[in-house]
Design a protein around this motif. Structure first.
Motif, PDB file in Angstrom:
ATOM      1  N   LEU A   1     -15.601 -11.638  12.838  1.00  0.00           N
ATOM      2  CA  LEU A   1     -14.233 -11.571  12.315  1.00  0.00           C
ATOM      3  C   LEU A   1     -14.170 -11.072  10.872  1.00  0.00           C
ATOM      4  O   LEU A   1     -15.069 -11.337  10.070  1.00  0.00           O
ATOM      5  CB  LEU A   1     -13.603 -12.960  12.384  1.00  0.00           C
ATOM      6  CG  LEU A   1     -13.480 -13.554  13.787  1.00  0.00           C
ATOM      7  CD1 LEU A   1     -13.306 -15.063  13.707  1.00  0.00           C
ATOM      8  CD2 LEU A   1     -12.312 -12.914  14.519  1.00  0.00           C
ATOM      9  N   PRO A   2     -13.068 -10.383  10.520  1.00  0.00           N
ATOM     10  CA  PRO A   2     -12.880  -9.983   9.122  1.00  0.00           C
ATOM     11  C   PRO A   2     -12.644 -11.201   8.229  1.00  0.00           C
ATOM     12  O   PRO A   2     -12.168 -12.246   8.676  1.00  0.00           O
ATOM     13  CB  PRO A   2     -11.608  -9.112   9.177  1.00  0.00           C
ATOM     14  CG  PRO A   2     -11.416  -8.763  10.609  1.00  0.00           C
ATOM     15  CD  PRO A   2     -11.987  -9.907  11.393  1.00  0.00           C
ATOM     16  N   ASP A   3     -12.970 -11.066   6.964  1.00  0.00           N
ATOM     17  CA  ASP A   3     -12.638 -12.101   5.996  1.00  0.00           C
ATOM     18  C   ASP A   3     -11.125 -12.177   5.836  1.00  0.00           C
ATOM     19  O   ASP A   3     -10.401 -11.209   6.126  1.00  0.00           O
ATOM     20  CB  ASP A   3     -13.260 -11.780   4.629  1.00  0.00           C
ATOM     21  CG  ASP A   3     -14.780 -11.826   4.649  1.00  0.00           C
ATOM     22  OD1 ASP A   3     -15.333 -12.486   5.549  1.00  0.00           O
ATOM     23  OD2 ASP A   3     -15.393 -11.200   3.772  1.00  0.00           O
ATOM     24  N   ALA A   4     -10.624 -13.316   5.379  1.00  0.00           N
ATOM     25  CA  ALA A   4      -9.198 -13.465   5.099  1.00  0.00           C
ATOM     26  C   ALA A   4      -8.770 -12.384   4.105  1.00  0.00           C
ATOM     27  O   ALA A   4      -9.442 -12.159   3.088  1.00  0.00           O
ATOM     28  CB  ALA A   4      -8.913 -14.850   4.527  1.00  0.00           C
TER      29      ALA A   4
ATOM     30  N   PHE B   1      -6.828 -15.973  22.614  1.00  0.00           N
ATOM     31  CA  PHE B   1      -7.201 -16.887  21.539  1.00  0.00           C
ATOM     32  C   PHE B   1      -6.278 -18.101  21.533  1.00  0.00           C
ATOM     33  O   PHE B   1      -5.051 -17.944  21.491  1.00  0.00           O
ATOM     34  CB  PHE B   1      -7.087 -16.193  20.182  1.00  0.00           C
ATOM     35  CG  PHE B   1      -8.105 -15.113  19.932  1.00  0.00           C
ATOM     36  CD1 PHE B   1      -9.199 -15.348  19.105  1.00  0.00           C
ATOM     37  CD2 PHE B   1      -7.969 -13.858  20.521  1.00  0.00           C
ATOM     38  CE1 PHE B   1     -10.147 -14.352  18.865  1.00  0.00           C
ATOM     39  CE2 PHE B   1      -8.909 -12.851  20.285  1.00  0.00           C
ATOM     40  CZ  PHE B   1      -9.995 -13.104  19.461  1.00  0.00           C
ATOM     41  N   VAL B   2      -6.849 -19.298  21.602  1.00  0.00           N
ATOM     42  CA  VAL B   2      -6.066 -20.510  21.368  1.00  0.00           C
ATOM     43  C   VAL B   2      -5.737 -20.551  19.883  1.00  0.00           C
ATOM     44  O   VAL B   2      -6.629 -20.404  19.038  1.00  0.00           O
ATOM     45  CB  VAL B   2      -6.850 -21.771  21.776  1.00  0.00           C
ATOM     46  CG1 VAL B   2      -6.088 -23.032  21.367  1.00  0.00           C
ATOM     47  CG2 VAL B   2      -7.101 -21.773  23.279  1.00  0.00           C
ATOM     48  N   VAL B   3      -4.464 -20.714  19.559  1.00  0.00           N
ATOM     49  CA  VAL B   3      -4.058 -20.740  18.153  1.00  0.00           C
ATOM     50  C   VAL B   3      -3.566 -22.137  17.797  1.00  0.00           C
ATOM     51  O   VAL B   3      -2.888 -22.796  18.571  1.00  0.00           O
ATOM     52  CB  VAL B   3      -2.979 -19.680  17.852  1.00  0.00           C
ATOM     53  CG1 VAL B   3      -3.559 -18.283  17.998  1.00  0.00           C
ATOM     54  CG2 VAL B   3      -1.771 -19.837  18.762  1.00  0.00           C
ATOM     55  N   HIS B   4      -3.947 -22.579  16.597  1.00  0.00           N
ATOM     56  CA  HIS B   4      -3.629 -23.926  16.132  1.00  0.00           C
ATOM     57  C   HIS B   4      -3.798 -23.937  14.627  1.00  0.00           C
ATOM     58  O   HIS B   4      -4.286 -22.965  14.028  1.00  0.00           O
ATOM     59  CB  HIS B   4      -4.561 -24.951  16.791  1.00  0.00           C
ATOM     60  CG  HIS B   4      -6.016 -24.598  16.638  1.00  0.00           C
ATOM     61  ND1 HIS B   4      -6.746 -24.892  15.495  1.00  0.00           N
ATOM     62  CD2 HIS B   4      -6.872 -23.946  17.470  1.00  0.00           C
ATOM     63  CE1 HIS B   4      -7.976 -24.456  15.637  1.00  0.00           C
ATOM     64  NE2 HIS B   4      -8.095 -23.875  16.820  1.00  0.00           N
ATOM     65  N   ASP B   5      -3.395 -25.016  13.992  1.00  0.00           N
ATOM     66  CA  ASP B   5      -3.581 -25.132  12.554  1.00  0.00           C
ATOM     67  C   ASP B   5      -5.061 -25.279  12.235  1.00  0.00           C
ATOM     68  O   ASP B   5      -5.773 -26.066  12.864  1.00  0.00           O
ATOM     69  CB  ASP B   5      -2.823 -26.351  12.009  1.00  0.00           C
ATOM     70  CG  ASP B   5      -1.311 -26.182  12.119  1.00  0.00           C
ATOM     71  OD1 ASP B   5      -0.863 -25.024  12.145  1.00  0.00           O
ATOM     72  OD2 ASP B   5      -0.601 -27.200  12.183  1.00  0.00           O
ATOM     73  N   GLY B   6      -5.512 -24.523  11.247  1.00  0.00           N
ATOM     74  CA  GLY B   6      -6.924 -24.573  10.900  1.00  0.00           C
ATOM     75  C   GLY B   6      -7.738 -23.719  11.852  1.00  0.00           C
ATOM     76  O   GLY B   6      -7.266 -23.282  12.901  1.00  0.00           O
ATOM     77  N   GLY B   7      -8.969 -23.468  11.493  1.00  0.00           N
ATOM     78  CA  GLY B   7      -9.831 -22.667  12.356  1.00  0.00           C
ATOM     79  C   GLY B   7      -9.823 -21.209  11.938  1.00  0.00           C
ATOM     80  O   GLY B   7      -8.752 -20.592  11.841  1.00  0.00           O
ATOM     81  N   VAL B   8     -10.991 -20.646  11.697  1.00  0.00           N
ATOM     82  CA  VAL B   8     -11.108 -19.267  11.223  1.00  0.00           C
ATOM     83  C   VAL B   8     -10.561 -18.276  12.246  1.00  0.00           C
ATOM     84  O   VAL B   8      -9.774 -17.390  11.920  1.00  0.00           O
ATOM     85  CB  VAL B   8     -12.584 -18.947  10.910  1.00  0.00           C
ATOM     86  CG1 VAL B   8     -12.768 -17.468  10.600  1.00  0.00           C
ATOM     87  CG2 VAL B   8     -13.064 -19.800   9.741  1.00  0.00           C
ATOM     88  N   ALA B   9     -10.984 -18.415  13.505  1.00  0.00           N
ATOM     89  CA  ALA B   9     -10.568 -17.460  14.527  1.00  0.00           C
ATOM     90  C   ALA B   9      -9.084 -17.593  14.848  1.00  0.00           C
ATOM     91  O   ALA B   9      -8.386 -16.590  15.039  1.00  0.00           O
ATOM     92  CB  ALA B   9     -11.398 -17.649  15.788  1.00  0.00           C
ATOM     93  N   ALA B  10      -8.588 -18.825  14.916  1.00  0.00           N
ATOM     94  CA  ALA B  10      -7.170 -19.030  15.198  1.00  0.00           C
ATOM     95  C   ALA B  10      -6.300 -18.415  14.106  1.00  0.00           C
ATOM     96  O   ALA B  10      -5.280 -17.771  14.387  1.00  0.00           O
ATOM     97  CB  ALA B  10      -6.873 -20.518  15.336  1.00  0.00           C
ATOM     98  N   ALA B  11      -6.710 -18.605  12.863  1.00  0.00           N
ATOM     99  CA  ALA B  11      -5.944 -18.034  11.748  1.00  0.00           C
ATOM    100  C   ALA B  11      -5.959 -16.512  11.818  1.00  0.00           C
ATOM    101  O   ALA B  11      -4.926 -15.854  11.601  1.00  0.00           O
ATOM    102  CB  ALA B  11      -6.524 -18.521  10.425  1.00  0.00           C
ATOM    103  N   TRP B  12      -7.123 -15.937  12.126  1.00  0.00           N
ATOM    104  CA  TRP B  12      -7.196 -14.481  12.221  1.00  0.00           C
ATOM    105  C   TRP B  12      -6.325 -13.961  13.356  1.00  0.00           C
ATOM    106  O   TRP B  12      -5.593 -12.968  13.191  1.00  0.00           O
ATOM    107  CB  TRP B  12      -8.642 -14.011  12.437  1.00  0.00           C
ATOM    108  CG  TRP B  12      -8.683 -12.525  12.637  1.00  0.00           C
ATOM    109  CD1 TRP B  12      -8.640 -11.567  11.668  1.00  0.00           C
ATOM    110  CD2 TRP B  12      -8.694 -11.834  13.892  1.00  0.00           C
ATOM    111  NE1 TRP B  12      -8.619 -10.320  12.247  1.00  0.00           N
ATOM    112  CE2 TRP B  12      -8.658 -10.457  13.603  1.00  0.00           C
ATOM    113  CE3 TRP B  12      -8.729 -12.252  15.225  1.00  0.00           C
ATOM    114  CZ2 TRP B  12      -8.660  -9.485  14.604  1.00  0.00           C
ATOM    115  CZ3 TRP B  12      -8.733 -11.293  16.221  1.00  0.00           C
ATOM    116  CH2 TRP B  12      -8.698  -9.920  15.909  1.00  0.00           C
TER     117      TRP B  12
END
Length: 293
Positions: free
Chosen positions: A46-49, A94-105
């Protein structure tokens, strides 16, 4: 042979309040080889934030490595939802939720963003002459279940139970004759999972069957104990896949703070060539339970 692919985001789409589908493609994905197994998984680099392109590792044959001086990109494991060889695309949910690098991306991903993907590996391996199967999963295993259903041969009786947060997280599934699908609500880090309770309430059919379960690691340990020690099933008749760990940061902190002797015990356990994998799993699970992990 392990390959590393440069995959561009072609489209993103919200499926439910808790899941986003991202379609990957582009010239760097040419030659992507699917195993054809419904629950195949791969690593997503994944890319950096704040960035739009990940740093990619290099293939070392059976694995990957990073060139000298290159900071490794964040990496997470996901199942493949679908592959379209003609279009040269791969879909990942992608499961999305608060927190988590992949979810945020996944929630901020834009067309043109670039990730890395490696060669996939499948885990679903039912016995020959399969007559029936039971597929259980929480939200993290839903994409794999959906694809397994699409690939289920005609004539295989299939019972599916999926645990999602609430009805808004359910999805339409492609099901064939002889397939029953039920949804339960809860679990998924919001409340106690009931997947183990639901499985124990089922009467297992006779004949050649297969039980496939994906979800939270500790829940699956309990299910494994039930199938192996209470139902006396052979290891070939089930596959249990821990996709995530509840309160993972706290779990990791406790793991890293274990004393040296206990850490050495785990290391030596998996170097024991005299016991089979199932026996090693028994010992590890018992130790985890003793330690409260």
């Amino acid at each position: 042979m392990m390959s590393i692919y440069r995959a561009e985001v072609l489209a993103t789409r919200a499926l439910t309040p808790g899941m986003v589908r991202i379609t990957f493609g582009g010239p760097g994905l040419a030659g992507f080889e699917s195993t054809g197994v419904g629950d195949e998984y791969l690593r997503v680099f994944l890319p950096d934030a704040g960035e739009h392109e990940a740093r990619l590792p290099i293939s070392t044959g059976e694995s990957w490595d990073w060139e000298s001086g290159v900071k490794p990109s964040a990496m997470r494991t996901y199942t493949v939802r679908s592959v379209d060889p003609a279009a040269g695309t791969v879909d990942i949910d992608f499961v999305v939720h608060d927190g988590g690098v992949a979810a945020a991306w996944a929630q901020r991903a834009e067309v043109g963003d670039v990730v890395g993907l490696n060669s996939p590996t499948g885990l679903y391996e039912p016995p020959a002459e399969l007559q029936w199967q039971i597929l259980l999963a929480d939200a993290t295993g839903l994409p794999a279940v959906a694809r397994l259903l699409e690939k289920t041969p005609p004539g295989v009786r299939t019972r599916v139970l999926i645990e999602v947060e609430d009805p808004s997280h359910q999805q339409d599934l492609v099901i064939g004759a002889g397939t029953e699908v039920a949804w339960i609500h809860g679990g998924n880090g919001h409340s106690q999972s009931r997947l183990d309770e639901a499985l124990k309430s089922m009467e297992l059919p006779g004949g050649t069957g297969y039980i496939w379960v994906a979800g939270e690691a500790k829940v699956l340990r309990g299910i494994r104990k039930y199938l192996r020690h209470e139902k006396k099933l052979t290891p070939e008749s089930y596959k249990l896949i821990g996709y995530w760990t509840d309160k993972s940061e706290a779990w990791t902190e406790r793991w890293e703070n274990l004393d040296a002797e206990t850490r050495r015990w785990f290391d030596e356990l998996w170097s024991d060539g005299k016991r089979d994998r199932e026996e090693l799993e028994d010992l590890q699970d018992a130790k985890f339970e003793l330690l409260g992990l």
